[in-house]
Design a protein around this motif. Structure first.
Motif, mmCIF file in Angstrom:
data_model
loop_
_atom_site.group_PDB
_atom_site.id
_atom_site.type_symbol
_atom_site.label_atom_id
_atom_site.label_comp_id
_atom_site.label_asym_id
_atom_site.label_seq_id
_atom_site.Cartn_x
_atom_site.Cartn_y
_atom_site.Cartn_z
ATOM 1 N N GLU A 153 22.244 9.228 9.811
ATOM 2 C CA GLU A 153 20.984 9.781 9.329
ATOM 3 C C GLU A 153 20.938 11.278 9.595
ATOM 4 O O GLU A 153 21.417 11.758 10.616
ATOM 5 N N HIS B 296 14.946 5.117 19.579
ATOM 6 C CA HIS B 296 15.129 5.469 18.170
ATOM 7 C C HIS B 296 16.390 6.308 18.013
ATOM 8 O O HIS B 296 16.318 7.519 17.811
ATOM 9 N N ARG C 70 19.880 7.620 16.102
ATOM 10 C CA ARG C 70 20.131 7.958 14.695
ATOM 11 C C ARG C 70 20.679 6.728 13.975
ATOM 12 O O ARG C 70 21.645 6.105 14.409
ATOM 13 N N ARG C 71 20.070 6.417 12.844
ATOM 14 C CA ARG C 71 20.480 5.249 12.081
ATOM 15 C C ARG C 71 21.778 5.526 11.331
ATOM 16 O O ARG C 71 22.135 6.663 11.062
ATOM 17 N N ARG C 72 22.453 4.420 10.966
ATOM 18 C CA ARG C 72 23.697 4.520 10.225
ATOM 19 C C ARG C 72 23.588 3.668 8.973
ATOM 20 O O ARG C 72 23.018 2.580 8.989
#
Length: 1388
Positions: free
Chosen positions: A445, A458, A460-462
């Protein structure tokens, strides 16, 4: 933002690579024209050459047609030759391997600059050659494994890259980037189908098990996994050994063996590809389910689920197979690495149980190898757990995702299947992708609000994407996982190769991976026609669901607006049009607000553009359905429009040509008298503050205020009012200048500006704060026209006071008003004394008018109103007048060559917080900066009451002349006197001198080399008339600054046994030898002051000796002074003044002070005359132990008669002092008519000092006097000797000593003088024999001045006859000497 293909490198020499690999299939030579056409084949467009293909052909036909197709392509018909090659690319993109049959070409990365100067990466051929050693074997698979560097300074780039090749003979060989064979392994005798590698990955979640590195080798019926750590160590050892052998031919070192596991894959007909998923642990439910399926109803279940390694294979019968190897079910096998080093002496081959190494072997050695094939370890059977049965479908390849939970499988039906490896099911399938090549992309993200969140929940999304390359259609597609849409598609050609490694650097663990940036490409597309290497860039937002796709579009528009605002050459009308279109196209309210904030914060956008765009957005929102409009966005647009309109109105008023003329009715009454009273000081203050200074343009108050800054400093509240935000002092001052400076300078209509601000809804208190800030900040400009600016300030302050909410209606004049208290707080804290004073004048008058009007409306009486508020203003004005005079003095620049430094600034607040001594401390620092001598300062303080006295200052320190004083010196003296008159208590002489003394000693402590500072501190201390303050200051100086250096100097002299040199003094004491001498003199004076003051304060003090004085404290007889401050400054709160601290000090022990004074005198004497002495050895044990103790304590002091040996040492020291002094003054003059200097080794007070020390040291002073008389006569200083002779008590001994000295003089004149006369020779013959013999026995060499005038010698003999009694043994000899001298004088 959408997907894009980005070219990051390019292959060079493609034709050379192809020609080398397909050398055996080259066609016959062609004519020149056709040959040129063949050389340019790589640029041909052959996209339609294979427009038709078989959709239902069996695989055997396709395999049979492969060779003719290659023949056609190599003859120049296309780029499909790469499909028949084994291609592998390092994940770091720095090494590409292309192999075919037994040949291979290695291409390494290089950086070059193109014609435009841009750096680009190219892959050039670094090695090419034949790899196969067995007859008929071919390369069947290859991978490039980058090995991590073990150095701490590594930045993430690989140390080197190992090329692993699998052959059809079953061999697996490992090479360096330069083609050097490191080791070879024969682990199974079937052809190698596929090589795959797994490297360390940081676990994303705490529950995920950590995966180990391994290299997996697939055979048709077996799977070998080599432990990554073992392989990493073996490869490093082999590479190091090869390097040593190449350099020096060293002996072979056996590298560590390889640890591997070998599994026999059962229950599957054919296997063509595999994936090693890694170690996994089942949950309890899955464990029970598997146990019941495998073992039936009565199966037993272990307490904890076992760890298993999962392997997934593709092929036929079944189509996909899942294997699980329980950890510990098979012991790892050890393969001893066979290492051979080719040198000039030997080319031996070392072998072990299951491994071979071959390097540079000839044909005979190859035959030996064929005869001695190694023993192959049997495989451990591993049964299939389950599979996906499909009898007609045959899998071709499998590609594991980076998260190891998904895999893509291709088959011979042209399908791409997505597998869920955790559940073992197929979850998605794509059609129409024959011969597809797969890859994966994992995207993080973008940096945004989630990264700024302090919460660790929270991360970092992937996002995961699958990349599918369909060569039959020449298209590259990107699909979002798991059920997402296609997010990108590219036409790339039909002959490309999609290269996906699926691993990173080998040799990284959980420790070395911290802080290491891995420079790898996940997916790479190789185009054999152009040689381009491209990768896919995918924005994270494309992974969002369809529900949020509108938000993704809005984010794209927001980034478009951001890019537009960064453009520097954009016209305002174009910016307005584009920004309005983007804002109207954005749908999401939060993003629309973010876009509007970005536009409003842009510094290059004009205010008209901001107003029009904001109004257009606001009108568009008003036209929509109120239920669909975000109220927050609507409120934000409304508030920003209001602020922009206010900014425009104020700027229009300031630029209006017909400015309002200030009415005469608004002119203040009574301020003219105040201004005339302080006019001289204001004029002097203005001159001192108008000196040029350096400042930055962006910090200038004349810098215009941008609308963006205006919007950031004012916000609109929910009730419609405007609130000013105080972010920083600079921005606050800029806002105040924008609003009020034009009004203060008479360039803008005052009442219209105030009305506009009042209608806008800004609180009067904030407007007052802004007005005062600009008034205090622009002091220089204000002092140029004080009358006009004061009049305008009066008008503005009166207008603000009359606003609603300024002064409360219920305010009682007998109490303090918050409105006027705010004014006082602001000006009390200001360092701009003149501006603060004028503001106080105006505010005082306005407050008085307001109070008077209120009283008239209520009482209607003729009595003058008395208010607590007015009393506060009277005190404030008085304080500000004092501060103005004091600040004017502090701003006077120091003379050239003085200590200098920045001028001190003061305010009412700082003076009150400085305590009762704050004012004296500020002035004492000014005295130090100006280098004022103590006697000059005393002169000013004594004459400050005499208005007619011509007070003049000599600002040059130490100057003894009375040079001509200029006018500035006179003004400075008068200014200092006026400050002392305004602060009669705070700057009383005793308090002033005490602070000056302390300031000088503090500055001396910072730079001990400046001995003059300590001398002046002592001089200031002498000027203090109060013995109590003198005692306290002296005691604090001694304990705080003096005693540490004093003891260090004493111990140093005791150690070296003499006056130390400069280097030793700087090392131990912190100052040079000359500074130490001056320091000791100041110590003597300081201790003498302590003794004198103690003597004054003792009721019955003893004389100056420490034999009978044992008073432990001072009995006060003189009353202590009472310290007070001025009435206006009685509210001072802060640290105690130096005088108050001095009065709190304890009384001192007089004998101990005298003891230290004696030591200081000895040290000063030794340093002055550079004598050899150990000062502490002149005292007994009691005296030594008493040194350097606290002066307030009672110590055991020496008493009674001293040891004769100590007295003798003391006597010898004092005698050397007198000798050194006599030798020093000889260079001055032999006549006593010229005075001696007041200080230094030639000072005239040294003999008396020695006599005082003799009394304290129990040395007979008469011995010193006799020694001094003899030394003076010896030096030829007869007049000075005669003066001292009268004080000698024992005349007989002195006569005997002088008789010898006279004989030495006469012996020199008669016997040793080179210029002897005839008369002298005759006189010598007439002398009595006794006298002649005595003269010959004298040694004139002991005389330092043998040649003395004969009258002086005659006078000396006469003195001898007078002081010797007639019954003295040498009286007759003296008479003979008298006759001889008189006869000699008669002859002359």
């Amino acid at each position: 933002m959408s997907c894009s293909l980005w070219e990051f490198g390019r292959l060079q020499e493609l034709k050379t690579v192809r020609d080398y690999l397909f050398e055996s299939q080259k066609p016959e030579p062609k004519p020149a024209e056709e040959q040129n056409q063949t050389e340019n084949e790589l640029s041909w467009d052959t996209s339609d050459w294979e427009s038709s293909w078989d959709t239902g052909d069996n695989k055997e036909d396709e395999a049979n047609s492969a060779m003719p197709q290659v023949n056609e392509e190599t003859s120049g018909q296309g780029g499909a030759w790469l499909q028949d090659c084994v291609v592998s690319l390092s994940p770091c993109s720095d090494l590409l391997v292309v192999a075919r049959e037994q040949k291979a070409v290695f291409l390494s990365a290089k950086w070059r600059s193109d014609d435009s100067g841009r750096e680009e990466m190219t892959l050039d051929v670094s090695w090419s050659g034949t790899l196969g050693t067995d007859e008929g074997e071919c390369v069947s698979s290859s991978i490039c494994i980058p090995l991590a560097s073990q150095k701490r300074s590594s930045t993430g780039r690989p140390d080197w890259t190992c090329v692993v090749m699998g052959f059809s003979s079953g061999y697996v060989r490992f090479y360096t980037e330069s083609g050097v064979l490191l080791l070879a392994q024969l682990l199974h005798e079937d052809p190698v189908l596929r090589l795959k590698c797994r490297t360390y990955e940081i676990p994303r979640h705490p529950g995920v098990s950590e995966q180990h590195e391994e290299l997996s080798i697939l055979y048709p019926a077996a799977l070998v996994t080599i432990d990554g750590f073992s392989l990493f160590q073996s490869l490093r050892a082999c590479r190091n050994q090869v390097a040593r052998a190449t350099a020096a031919g060293s002996d072979v070192i056996q590298p560590p063996p390889l640890a591997y596991k070998k599994w026999g894959l059962q229950d599957m007909d054919t296997i063509v590809d595999h994936s090693s998923v890694g170690v996994m642990t089942l949950c309890v439910f899955d464990q029970m389910k598997n146990a019941s399926i495998l073992g039936g109803f009565n199966a037993s279940v272990k307490g904890s689920p076992p760890a298993m390694s999962q392997y997934v294979t593709v092929g036929g019968g079944p189509y996909t197979g899942f294997y699980y190897a329980v950890e510990g079910s098979s012991q790892p096998l050890l393969s001893h690495v066979a290492l051979a080093v080719a040198t000039k002496l030997t080319s031996a081959l070392f072998s072990a149980a299951s491994g071979w190494l071959g390097w540079n072997k000839n044909k005979q050695e190859e035959e030996v190898v064929q005869k001695h094939k190694p023993k192959v370890e049997p495989a451990t059977p591993l049964g299939i757990r389950f599979g996906l049965p499909d009898s007609r479908r045959h899998g071709e390849s499998i590609c594991l995702s980076p998260c190891s939970t998904l895999a893509g499988v291709t088959d011979d039906f042209g399908r791409v299947t997505l597998l869920d490896l955790c559940r073992g099911i197929s979850i998605r399938m794509w059609k129409g992708y024959r011969d597809a090549q797969l890859g994966w992309l994992q995207v993080l993200e973008e940096h945004g609000e989630r990264d700024l969140s302090p919460s660790t929940s929270h991360p970092r999304r992937r996002a995961l994407f699958m990349v599918i390359y369909a060569p039959r259609r020449g298209i590259l597609e990107v699909w979002a996982m798991q059920h997402g849409p296609r997010v990108g598609a590219f036409n790339v050609g039909k002959h490309c190769r999609l290269l996906y490694a699926g691993y990173h650097l080998m040799g990284v663990n959980n420790v070395t991976s911290q802080g290491r940036q891995v420079h790898t490409q996940q997916v790479c597309l190789l185009d054999p026609i152009t040689g381009a290497l491209r990768t896919v860039n995918i924005p994270f937002h494309l992974a969002l669901s369809d529900k949020k796709s509108e938000r993704a579009k809005d984010m794209h528009l927001l980034k478009r607006l951001t890019t537009l605002l960064r453009s520097r050459e954009l016209q305002p009308d174009v910016l307005e049009t584009e920004a309005r279109g983007v804002l109207l196209d954005i749908k999401h309210p939060a993003i629309k607000k973010q876009a509007l904030e970005s536009l409003l914060s842009n510094k290059s956008a004009p205010v008209s553009c901001l107003t029009n765009v904001t109004r257009g957005l606001y009108d568009g929102l008003k036209q929509q359905n109120p239920e669909e409009v975000d109220p927050t966005l609507l409120q934000f647009c409304s508030s920003q429009l209001k602020l922009l309109q206010l900014y425009t109105d104020i700027r229009r008023l300031h630029s209006a040509a017909d400015s309002e003329v200030c009415c005469t009715n608004d002119s203040p009454t009574g301020i003219e008298e105040d201004l005339s009273r302080v006019a001289p000081t204001l004029q002097r203050y203005a001159q001192l503050t108008s000196r040029p200074s350096v400042s930055f343009a962006q910090d200038s108050p004349d810098c215009p205020l941008r609308p963006q800054a205006f919007l950031t400093q004012i916000e609109c509240t929910a009730d419609g009012e405007l609130r000013v935000l105080r972010t920083s002092e600079v921005e606050w001052n800029l806002l105040g200048n924008f609003m009020f400076w034009g009004c203060l300078f008479g360039q803008s209509p005052l009442h219209q500006v105030c009305d506009t601000l009042q209608q806008a809804g800004i609180r009067p208190q904030q407007l007052l704060s802004l007005l005062l800030s600009v008034w205090l900040q622009r002091e220089r400009e204000m002092l140029r026209k004080p009358e006009e600016t004061v009049r305008n300030l009066h008008t503005l302050l009166l207008s603000l006071s009359n606003m609603k909410g300024a002064v409360e209606e219920s305010w009682d004049p007998q109490s303090v008003s918050p409105w006027w208290q705010q004014v006082r707080i602001t000006i009390v804290q200001s360092y701009n004394a003149a501006a603060a004073l004028l503001a106080a004048f105006v505010a005082h008058r306005v407050a008085k008018e307001s109070i008077t009007s209120r009283a008239d409306s209520k009482l209607q009486s003729e009595w003058e109103t008395v208010s607590l508020e007015l009393e506060q203003w009277v005190v404030c004005v008085r304080q500000l007048e004092d501060v103005l005079v004091l600040q004017t003095l502090l701003l006077v620049p120091p003379p050239q060559g003085a200590a200098g430094g920045a001028a001190a600034h003061c305010s009412i607040k700082t003076l009150l917080e400085g305590g009762t001594g704050g004012i004296a401390d500020s002035v004492s620092k000014w005295v130090f900066r100006h280098n004022l001598a103590p006697e000059r300062l005393k002169e000013v303080l004594l004459k400050e009451d005499d208005q007619e006295a011509d007070v003049k200052l000599d600002l040059k320190a130490g100057s003894e002349g009375t040079g001509q004083k200029d006018q500035n010196d006179k003004e400075t003296a008068e200014l200092l006197a006026s400050v002392c008159r305004r602060f009669p208590n705070s700057l009383s002489p005793d308090l002033f001198f005490a602070h000056c003394c302390w300031e000088y000693v503090v500055q001396w402590n910072k730079d001990p080399e400046e001995g003059r500072l300590l001398c002046w501190a002592v001089e200031h201390l002498k000027l203090v008339s109060s013995p109590h303050i003198q005692l306290g200051i002296s005691s604090m100086m001694w304990s705080t600054f003096i005693v540490k250096r004093f003891s260090a100097a004493c111990y140093l002299m005791e150690k070296v046994g003499k006056a130390p040199k400069d280097r030793l003094c700087r090392r131990d004491v912190g100052m040079g030898d000359k500074a130490v001498t001056s320091f000791m003199g100041c110590c003597v004076q300081l201790l003498q002051i302590l003794m004198e003051v103690t003597g004054l304060l003792l009721k019955n003090h003893s004389p100056m000796s420490f034999i009978k004085s044992y008073a432990d404290s001072a009995v006060e007889e003189v009353p202590a002074p009472e310290l007070s401050v001025e009435e206006a400054w009685c509210g001072a709160e802060g640290p105690a003044s130096i005088a108050e601290l001095a009065l709190e000090q304890k009384g001192i022990h007089y004998p101990l002070v005298q003891h230290h004074c004696l030591l200081a005198s000895l040290l000063h004497t030794a340093m002055t005359f550079s004598l050899k002495v150990k000062p502490l050895s002149l005292f007994d044990s009691k005296g030594k132990n008493a040194f350097f103790r606290d002066l307030t304590t009672i110590q055991l002091m020496p008493s009674g008669d001293m040891d004769p040996s100590l007295v003798l040492l003391r006597q010898e020291f004092l005698l050397r002092v007198l000798t050194s002094w006599v030798q020093a003054i000889d260079s001055n003059s032999s006549s006593s008519s010229l005075p001696l200097p007041p200080s230094g080794p030639k000072a005239g007070w040294w003999p008396s000092t020695c006599l005082e020390l003799a009394a304290l040291l129990q040395v007979n002073p008469d011995i010193l006097r006799r020694h001094l008389v003899c030394e003076l006569y010896n030096q030829g200083l007869d007049p000075r000797a005669e003066e001292v002779m009268f004080e000698v008590e024992d005349k007989d001994v002195l006569g005997s000593q002088l008789l010898v000295l006279t004989g030495q003089r006469l012996s020199y004149s008669l016997l040793h003088n080179q210029s002897q006369t005839q008369a002298a020779m005759e006189l010598l013959a007439r002398l009595p024999p006794t006298l002649c013999t005595w003269l010959k026995a004298m040694d004139p060499g002991e005389l330092r001045c043998p040649l003395v005038a004969l009258p002086q010698t005659s006078r000396l003999v006469g003195r001898l006859v007078e002081i010797l009694p007639e019954n003295h043994a040498q009286y007759s000899l003296a008479l003979h000497l008298l006759e001889a001298v008189e006869a000699l004088a008669t002859e002359d």
